[in-house]
Design an enzyme around this catalytic site. Structure first.
Site, PDB file in Angstrom:
ATOM      1  N   LYS A 276      57.115  44.130  47.704  1.00 19.50           N
ATOM      2  CA  LYS A 276      56.984  45.548  47.312  1.00 19.50           C
ATOM      3  C   LYS A 276      58.217  46.320  47.748  1.00 19.50           C
ATOM      4  O   LYS A 276      58.792  47.098  46.993  1.00 19.50           O
ATOM      5  CB  LYS A 276      55.767  46.188  48.000  1.00 19.50           C
ATOM      6  CG  LYS A 276      54.420  45.809  47.459  1.00 19.50           C
ATOM      7  CD  LYS A 276      53.375  46.719  48.117  1.00 19.50           C
ATOM      8  CE  LYS A 276      51.988  46.148  48.099  1.00 19.50           C
ATOM      9  NZ  LYS A 276      51.031  46.879  48.938  1.00 19.50           N
TER      10      LYS A 276
ATOM     11  N   HIS B 244      36.753  20.733  29.024  1.00 19.43           N
ATOM     12  CA  HIS B 244      37.663  20.384  27.930  1.00 19.43           C
ATOM     13  C   HIS B 244      39.083  20.840  28.243  1.00 19.43           C
ATOM     14  O   HIS B 244      39.909  20.973  27.338  1.00 19.43           O
ATOM     15  CB  HIS B 244      37.181  21.028  26.633  1.00 19.43           C
ATOM     16  CG  HIS B 244      35.778  20.626  26.295  1.00 19.43           C
ATOM     17  ND1 HIS B 244      35.490  19.537  25.506  1.00 19.43           N
ATOM     18  CD2 HIS B 244      34.581  21.140  26.684  1.00 19.43           C
ATOM     19  CE1 HIS B 244      34.170  19.414  25.406  1.00 19.43           C
ATOM     20  NE2 HIS B 244      33.605  20.368  26.118  1.00 19.43           N
TER      21      HIS B 244
ATOM     22  N   GLU C 272      51.673  50.652  41.323  1.00 18.99           N
ATOM     23  CA  GLU C 272      51.041  50.362  40.029  1.00 18.99           C
ATOM     24  C   GLU C 272      50.016  51.438  39.673  1.00 18.99           C
ATOM     25  O   GLU C 272      50.011  51.977  38.558  1.00 18.99           O
ATOM     26  CB  GLU C 272      50.322  49.004  40.078  1.00 18.99           C
ATOM     27  CG  GLU C 272      51.227  47.800  40.160  1.00 18.99           C
ATOM     28  CD  GLU C 272      51.524  47.373  41.591  1.00 18.99           C
ATOM     29  OE1 GLU C 272      51.418  48.204  42.513  1.00 18.99           O
ATOM     30  OE2 GLU C 272      51.895  46.197  41.781  1.00 18.99           O
TER      31      GLU C 272
ATOM     32  N   LYS D 114      42.937  53.048  47.895  1.00 18.25           N
ATOM     33  CA  LYS D 114      42.666  53.387  49.290  1.00 18.25           C
ATOM     34  C   LYS D 114      43.811  54.244  49.836  1.00 18.25           C
ATOM     35  O   LYS D 114      43.594  55.283  50.439  1.00 18.25           O
ATOM     36  CB  LYS D 114      42.524  52.083  50.075  1.00 18.25           C
ATOM     37  CG  LYS D 114      42.059  52.231  51.476  1.00 18.25           C
ATOM     38  CD  LYS D 114      41.765  50.850  52.048  1.00 18.25           C
ATOM     39  CE  LYS D 114      41.730  50.900  53.557  1.00 18.25           C
ATOM     40  NZ  LYS D 114      41.551  49.587  54.161  1.00 18.25           N
TER      41      LYS D 114
ATOM     42  N   GLU E   6      44.503  36.072  50.030  1.00 20.96           N
ATOM     43  CA  GLU E   6      45.120  37.196  50.768  1.00 20.96           C
ATOM     44  C   GLU E   6      44.578  37.212  52.202  1.00 20.96           C
ATOM     45  O   GLU E   6      45.252  37.666  53.119  1.00 20.96           O
ATOM     46  CB  GLU E   6      44.822  38.534  50.055  1.00 20.96           C
ATOM     47  CG  GLU E   6      45.783  39.648  50.444  1.00 20.96           C
ATOM     48  CD  GLU E   6      45.714  40.870  49.515  1.00 20.96           C
ATOM     49  OE1 GLU E   6      46.445  40.926  48.522  1.00 20.96           O
ATOM     50  OE2 GLU E   6      44.924  41.780  49.810  1.00 20.96           O
TER      51      GLU E   6
ATOM     52  N   GLY F 143      40.582  46.447  51.497  1.00 18.33           N
ATOM     53  CA  GLY F 143      40.648  46.565  50.036  1.00 18.33           C
ATOM     54  C   GLY F 143      39.886  45.470  49.306  1.00 18.33           C
ATOM     55  O   GLY F 143      39.092  45.724  48.408  1.00 18.33           O
ATOM     56  N   ARG F 144      40.103  44.227  49.719  1.00 15.59           N
ATOM     57  CA  ARG F 144      39.477  43.116  48.971  1.00 15.59           C
ATOM     58  C   ARG F 144      38.007  42.922  49.326  1.00 15.59           C
ATOM     59  O   ARG F 144      37.348  42.029  48.783  1.00 15.59           O
ATOM     60  CB  ARG F 144      40.279  41.823  49.176  1.00 15.59           C
ATOM     61  CG  ARG F 144      40.527  41.436  50.613  1.00 15.59           C
ATOM     62  CD  ARG F 144      41.544  40.300  50.730  1.00 15.59           C
ATOM     63  NE  ARG F 144      41.901  40.017  52.115  1.00 15.59           N
ATOM     64  CZ  ARG F 144      42.831  40.674  52.789  1.00 15.59           C
ATOM     65  NH1 ARG F 144      43.491  41.664  52.215  1.00 15.59           N
ATOM     66  NH2 ARG F 144      43.106  40.350  54.039  1.00 15.59           N
TER      67      ARG F 144
HETATM   68  O1  F6P Z   1      47.880  43.638  47.447  1.00 16.34           O
HETATM   69  C1  F6P Z   1      47.901  44.395  48.596  1.00 16.34           C
HETATM   70  C2  F6P Z   1      46.866  45.472  48.639  1.00 16.34           C
HETATM   71  O2  F6P Z   1      47.063  46.214  49.790  1.00 16.34           O
HETATM   72  C3  F6P Z   1      45.442  44.933  48.582  1.00 16.34           C
HETATM   73  O3  F6P Z   1      44.964  44.480  49.784  1.00 16.34           O
HETATM   74  C4  F6P Z   1      44.722  46.108  48.032  1.00 16.34           C
HETATM   75  O4  F6P Z   1      43.482  45.714  47.579  1.00 16.34           O
HETATM   76  C5  F6P Z   1      45.670  46.559  46.954  1.00 16.34           C
HETATM   77  O5  F6P Z   1      46.939  46.350  47.515  1.00 16.34           O
HETATM   78  C6  F6P Z   1      45.511  47.971  46.452  1.00 16.34           C
HETATM   79  O6  F6P Z   1      45.692  48.938  47.448  1.00 16.34           O
HETATM   80  P1  F6P Z   1      45.218  50.429  47.279  1.00 16.34           P
HETATM   81  O7  F6P Z   1      43.728  50.446  47.141  1.00 16.34           O
HETATM   82  O8  F6P Z   1      45.675  51.144  48.509  1.00 16.34           O
HETATM   83  O9  F6P Z   1      45.862  50.998  46.046  1.00 16.34           O
END
Ligand code: F6P
Length: 522
Positions: free
Chosen positions: A512, A385, A214, A208, A354, A268-269
């Protein structure tokens, strides 16, 4: 108008619930089951879905009071505000409109005075046309070959949702192989790319913000790997992006035509219903993707239009509050009886924790009651199990959601009968247990009378452990959409009742920032 700001513990309903809890704390599900109508009275249906919540430590009075609580904090108003596109994500100044993404209705939904429905339709058409081209083999890579592999590069909501859905809908998959790269751990990306052919792989960068460490690190590593065999002019055929940050996408070298939109009014989620779900559509085809959205919409309409005492997400949310805030339960287990849903608990961990892992209320004040449940789980029967010993006989109260399907997909009825016998068997064992008398008789009749004195206490199951049965006819894209939307609405309902903001996530920021500082020092 903003969300109301009501401390739940200061309501009349909360006081009544506290009194009621003192009266019924020790009720036993076994006794409640003496009522022949128990199951029917505490079950709800929504077409192919049957939710049986009869194996809970509740009476009708409990439900009535919990519904009273929902009314007193004006849940109805909050639900309407969400669907109508009001700025309910106050701390980030945003609307929360994942429901608009799956809506088939023509009714406009306004964001800053502008109807967002046309943009959603345009994005869906773009997803459909792109998916069709890639799946049919018409979309060619830089050497003229069709695409065989799709790699989703993202993290958090830009990974967990699509990954979970693709895994869950494996039965409906086409010939494309889908991979997910998320972790900053370079071994993750290395493992994924080691067997890939750059000529036939499509990379979908989902972010987003397009700034997530990452995702951008993984995308750069993959781009460098790709450029060892291809040139920058080949990037448009192999890299597409889903983002709100068009400038950063452009800087990365992705063709404008290959950018799928994201919007600030989708969290995002909660974004798998947007173009973030592109890898889902690529993996199972657009029609199945649309069916997923339609299933979610069915749950949306139910949530929005059904009285709270018959409203599935609301009832599940209220039960969770009952255990969390009155019985002091800290965790909840999600236990799907299908191997396909093995990633559901991971997905729900982000969605639930979250969202509702907050310690400050809508007034900005520190909260002195419990919020945010810890959710965990795994698939049946494997988990029987593994960790179920603790759930059956441990010292902790762990309410469980059992998710089952009446039919299996491949039709191995012998397996499915056994699977479902375990599904029901576990819930029965949790609820009704095995008494001292039963263990006594069992040992006596099995010829182990001499062991009664030493073994009896260890073989007793106290029972009275709550569970819900969430039973669908069959695992389909439609029923999966419905299930995910059920949990989404449960989350929001709990956030409203706890007087917190469910749609921000400032708690992920500090780590972060510190990681960045440490990196700069190196
Ligand atoms: O973990 C924090 C967060 O902002 C989530 O809410 C989101 O889904 C994720 O990082 C990834 O963010 P982006 O889509 O901006 O890379």
């Amino acid at each position: 108008m903003a969300l109301k700001n009501i401390n739940p513990t200061k309501t009349n309903a909360w006081q009544k619930l506290t009194d009621h809890f003192n009266e019924v704390e020790n009720i036993n599900i076994k006794d409640l089951y003496k009522d022949a109508n128990r199951k029917a009275d505490f079950s709800l249906e929504l077409n192919d879905l049957l939710v049986d919540f009869s194996k809970n430590r509740i009476t009708q009075e409990t439900i009535n009071l919990l519904v009273e609580l929902a009314n007193e904090v004006d849940l109805k108003d909050a639900v309407e505000k969400q669907f109508n596109g009001e700025v309910i994500n106050v701390t980030e100044g945003r609307e929360v409109l994942h429901t608009a993404l799956r809506s088939n209705s023509e009714d406009p939904v306004l964001v800053e005075g502008k109807n967002v429905k046309p943009q959603i339709q345009t994005a869906l058409r773009k997803i459909r046309s792109f998916s069709n081209k890639v799946i049919s083999g018409k979309w060619k890579g830089y050497t003229g070959k069709s695409i065989t592999d799709v790699v989703n590069i993202g993290i958090g909501g830009s990974d967990l949702g699509p990954d979970m859905i693709v895994e869950s809908l494996q039965y409906y998959k086409n010939q494309l192989t889908t991979h997910f790269v998320s972790n900053i751990d370079g071994d993750h990306v290395s493992e994924i790319i080691k067997n890939l052919n750059p000529e036939t792989t499509l990379f979908v960068i989902v972010s987003k913000t397009f700034t997530t460490q990452e995702t951008i690190t993984n995308a750069e590593t993959i781009k460098n790997w790709f450029l060892k065999s291809a040139t920058i002019f080949d990037i448009p055929k192999h890299f597409v992006a889903v983002s709100t940050n068009l400038e950063a996408v452009d800087n990365f070298g992705i063709d404008k035509a290959n950018v799928f939109p994201m919007w600030n009014w989708v969290g995002g989620r909660f974004s798998l219903w947007s173009a973030v779900g592109l890898s889902i559509s690529l993996s199972v085809g657009f029609d199945n993707y649309r069916a997923l959205l339609d299933g979610a919409e069915e749950m949306d309409l139910h949530y929005r239009n059904t009285d709270f005492d018959k409203n599935i997400p609301v009832i599940l949310a209220l039960l969770s509050i009952w255990y969390n805030n009155f019985y002091g339960a800290e965790t909840e287990a999600v236990l799907p009886y299908t191997q396909y849903l093995k990633k559901l608990p991971d997905y729900l961990q982000q969605a639930i924790m979250e969202s509702n892992g907050k310690g400050v209320d809508r007034n900005g004040d520190k909260i002195n009651y419990q919020t945010g449940t810890i959710v965990w789980g795994s698939t049946g029967t494997n988990m029987q199990h593994a960790f179920m010993q603790l759930v059956h006989q441990g010292t902790k109260l762990i309410p469980c959601d059992f998710i089952g399907y009446k039919e299996s997909l491949y039709g191995l009825t012998d397996h499915h009968k056994k699977l479902m016998a375990n599904y029901y068997g576990q819930m029965e064992a949790l609820a009704f247990g095995k008494s001292k008398e039963e263990v006594h008789l069992e040992l006596k009749f099995s010829g182990d009378e001499d062991k009664i004195a030493t073994l009896l206490p260890f073989k007793v199951f106290e029972g009275n452990r709550p569970s819900n049965s969430i039973l669908f006819d069959k695992l389909t894209p439609h029923s999966l959409g419905k299930l995910v939307a059920l949990y989404e609405h449960k989350i929001y309902t709990q956030g409203i009742l706890w007087n917190i903001y469910s749609y921000d996530q400032f708690g992920v920021e500090l780590g972060k920032e510190l990681a960045k500082k440490l990196l700069n020092k190196q």
